[in-house]
Design an enzyme around this catalytic site. Structure first.
Site, PDB file in Angstrom:
ATOM      1  N   GLY A  33      49.696  43.223  35.468  1.00 24.56           N
ATOM      2  CA  GLY A  33      48.539  44.116  35.449  1.00 24.56           C
ATOM      3  C   GLY A  33      48.259  44.704  36.811  1.00 24.56           C
ATOM      4  CG  ASN A  34      46.643  48.311  37.243  1.00 22.14           C
ATOM      5  OD1 ASN A  34      45.447  48.560  37.216  1.00 22.14           O
ATOM      6  ND2 ASN A  34      47.489  48.773  36.332  1.00 22.14           N
ATOM      7  NE  ARG A  35      44.428  43.235  43.910  1.00 22.72           N
ATOM      8  CZ  ARG A  35      44.104  41.948  43.878  1.00 22.72           C
ATOM      9  NH1 ARG A  35      42.979  41.564  43.329  1.00 22.72           N
ATOM     10  NH2 ARG A  35      44.917  41.049  44.417  1.00 22.72           N
ATOM     11  CB  SER A  36      42.695  50.147  37.372  1.00 24.82           C
ATOM     12  OG  SER A  36      41.795  51.119  36.893  1.00 24.82           O
ATOM     13  CB  ALA A 101      45.705  52.135  37.167  1.00 16.88           C
TER      14      ALA A 101
END
Ligand code: CTP
Ligand code: CA
Length: 229
Positions: A33-36, A101
């Site tokens: 995942g990502n931090r969006s 994102a």
């Protein structure tokens, strides 16, 4: 309702906005995942609804955000789910905004059951490239549909933020690209802008530092003149 100073210049327009980050599953309990946070996409949805638009928000994973008032929310997990939802929802839209994102890569294999630690060295995760949803949406767009992209750039030895933004605008084929300058104090930075709003016509508007709602208003201000009657 409280009196509002906002223009109703998106009345009768259907807008579709993606927000948040995608999650690419490794097994039933794990993902890449990502931090969006999703906050910028939610602000775009909220402001569009306030300005009269019929808003669909396609939301990946976000911080714990409340649904924007007046927007229909479609939830997705992976980039491939986001892609399907965006193609479906954008078909009859006047404006499509990709603020999500999107993971550039996804694991090649999705384990059917939880991956066990076992007693051997871990295997490397093999990755496949996800489709570029924004490029696909530009190719599939209907006559008069306005397509907006986002980019976060730091600048590097190849060029500054604006250089990378211009290249991405051309590569994606969008009408508008919002370029956020990220990673402050960079030596390559010449101006203290939050970023630029680049248009397909070659206009380059510096974006001053401000809230996500202010940036949302700036984006809609730039979209409205591009809309047909
Ligand atoms: N985007 C997309 N599909 C992808 C990757 C990105 O639709 N697979 C969209 C994003 O939502 C954003 C824009 O493309 O609106 C730019 O995303 P960005 O990550 O900056 O661009 P990339 O083409 O992935 O290039 P890079 O990450 O190498 O800078
Ligand atoms: Ca990317």
């Amino acid at each position: 309702a409280a009196p509002s100073a906002l223009p109703r210049d998106l009345e009768g327009r259907r807008v579709v906005i993606s927000a948040g980050g995608t999650r690419e599953a490794l097994d039933p309990v794990r993902y890449l995942g990502n931090r969006s946070s999703g906050k910028q996409g939610y602000a775009l949805a909220r402001v569009a609804a306030q300005r009269g638009a019929d808003v669909t928000l396609v939301a990946g994973h976000t911080a714990d955000l409340a649904d924007p008032a007046g927007a229909r929310v479609v939830r997705v997990g992976s980039a491939l789910e986001l892609r399907d939802a965006m193609h479906t929802e954008s078909r009859d839209a006047d404006v499509v905004v990709m603020a999500a994102a999107v993971a550039d890569f996804r694991p090649v294999e999705l384990a059917a059951s939880k991956i066990k630690k076992g007693d051997r060295d871990p295997e490397a995760i093999r990755l496949a490239v996800n489709p570029d949803i924004l490029v696909e949406l530009v190719k599939a767009r209907s006559a008069g549909q306005v397509v907006v992209g986002f980019a976060a750039e730091t600048g590097d030895e190849a060029g500054d933020v604006l250089h990378h933004g211009r290249a991405k605008l051309a590569r994606k084929g969008v009408d508008l690209l919002v370029v956020n300058a990220v990673g402050d104090g960079l030596a390559f930075e010449q101006e203290d802008n939050a970023g630029w709003l680049l248009t397909a016509e070659g206009d380059e508007h510096p974006i001053p530092h401000g809230s996500k709602s202010q940036l949302a208003a700036t984006v809609w201000d730039a979209v409205v003149p591009l809309l047909g009657t």
